[in-house]
Design a protein around this motif. Sequence first.
Motif, mmCIF file in Angstrom:
data_model
loop_
_atom_site.group_PDB
_atom_site.id
_atom_site.type_symbol
_atom_site.label_atom_id
_atom_site.label_comp_id
_atom_site.label_asym_id
_atom_site.label_seq_id
_atom_site.Cartn_x
_atom_site.Cartn_y
_atom_site.Cartn_z
ATOM 1 N N GLU A 117 0.826 -1.215 0.000
ATOM 2 C CA GLU A 117 0.000 0.000 0.000
ATOM 3 C C GLU A 117 0.855 1.258 0.000
ATOM 4 O OE1 GLU A 117 -3.235 0.524 -0.448
ATOM 5 O OE2 GLU A 117 -3.312 -1.621 -0.878
ATOM 6 N N ARG A 154 0.035 -7.952 -9.220
ATOM 7 C CA ARG A 154 -1.407 -8.216 -9.276
ATOM 8 C C ARG A 154 -2.079 -7.060 -10.012
ATOM 9 N NH1 ARG A 154 -1.899 -13.073 -9.115
ATOM 10 N NH2 ARG A 154 -4.145 -12.795 -8.820
ATOM 11 N N GLU A 156 -4.809 -5.693 -9.381
ATOM 12 C CA GLU A 156 -5.374 -4.735 -8.415
ATOM 13 C C GLU A 156 -4.371 -3.648 -8.046
ATOM 14 O OE1 GLU A 156 -7.693 -8.557 -7.893
ATOM 15 O OE2 GLU A 156 -5.568 -8.006 -8.178
ATOM 16 N N GLU A 157 -3.100 -3.984 -8.005
ATOM 17 C CA GLU A 157 -2.077 -3.005 -7.642
ATOM 18 C C GLU A 157 -1.892 -1.963 -8.740
ATOM 19 O OE1 GLU A 157 1.346 -5.377 -6.637
ATOM 20 O OE2 GLU A 157 0.191 -6.547 -5.177
ATOM 21 N N ALA A 159 -4.214 -1.086 -10.908
ATOM 22 C CA ALA A 159 -5.433 -0.271 -10.887
ATOM 23 C C ALA A 159 -5.378 0.761 -9.766
ATOM 24 C CB ALA A 159 -6.662 -1.162 -10.721
ATOM 25 N N ALA A 160 -4.844 0.365 -8.609
ATOM 26 C CA ALA A 160 -4.776 1.277 -7.466
ATOM 27 C C ALA A 160 -3.842 2.449 -7.741
ATOM 28 C CB ALA A 160 -4.320 0.513 -6.229
ATOM 29 N N GLU A 163 -5.631 4.819 -10.344
ATOM 30 C CA GLU A 163 -6.732 5.555 -9.717
ATOM 31 C C GLU A 163 -6.251 6.779 -8.946
ATOM 32 O OE1 GLU A 163 -8.609 2.672 -7.265
ATOM 33 O OE2 GLU A 163 -9.549 1.602 -8.959
ATOM 34 N N GLU A 197 -10.591 -10.888 -16.205
ATOM 35 C CA GLU A 197 -10.201 -10.361 -14.894
ATOM 36 C C GLU A 197 -9.514 -9.010 -15.036
ATOM 37 O OE1 GLU A 197 -7.664 -11.717 -10.911
ATOM 38 O OE2 GLU A 197 -7.972 -13.128 -12.558
ATOM 39 N N ILE A 201 -10.859 -5.390 -13.483
ATOM 40 C CA ILE A 201 -10.077 -4.694 -12.456
ATOM 41 C C ILE A 201 -9.431 -3.424 -12.992
ATOM 42 C CG2 ILE A 201 -8.065 -4.903 -10.945
ATOM 43 C CD1 ILE A 201 -8.734 -7.937 -10.815
#
Length: 279
Positions: A117, A154, A156-157, A159-160, A163, A197, A201
Amino acid sequence: MFTIGCHLSSAKGYLKMAKDAVSIDGNTFQFFTRNPRGGKAKAIDPADVAAFHEYANEHGITTFLAHAPYTMNPAAAKPETRQFAIELLTDDLMRMENTPGQLYNMHPGCHVGQGTEKGIELIADALNQVMTPDQTTTVLLETMAGKGSEVGGRFEELAAIIERVDQADKMGVCLDTCHVWEGGYDIVGNLDGVLEEFDRIVGLDRLRAIHLNDSKNPLAAHKDRHEAIGEGHIGFEALAAVTNHPALRDLPFFLETPQDNLDGWAAEIAALRAAHQEG
């Protein structure tokens, strides 16, 4: 049009890279913006850029991919390492405007013990410091194999990070087949599922380029070891299927396979062109 090329040396300039690409039946290419281990970039020659544009127009080269050096780590824990990354990013993006509208690829970075994070936060902050509303370059985050403290293993990482970037409209993703395979995404047995996927995501509209590489390691090895096309655990058929997939076939493909000379890449390009179905 099937767009494919390989990683070339930038030592002799844009025109030489374009000519090398055409000599092996490529119509795109990738290069490091400077020594992959860091250092000062070679000065850009306006005459070389002008000659490149003329040659590229004659030979159908519309896109290339510039790759940031591996030493650039905007997620670094050490302030001096992070500042170096920000300065390098700033310089690279300024230099990219000599060839407007192109792609710039970077490994997101390593959080080196700070946690994923925190790494995501630092990478996005660095991009917010260097990206501008008027830049024409699209910055791509590369999918990673997930070794060590890498960020980006991943979807998700990625995309984070995107964003959190103010200029998110100038952000995209480069999918590396070796990396996603070693990261645990089964592109051999379930390519459709992996892309579904990714779309859910990140969004397939963010996918702007493909690093087409086989892997020395099995699924989910998390080691990042590229292999020649058809000689690794992914295999030729699965990689040819990537180039033929309706969601991917119009993207530029870049070989980063371990070849000693242009002839090796020429053979890979010829085999992939023979297996590619235009449509």
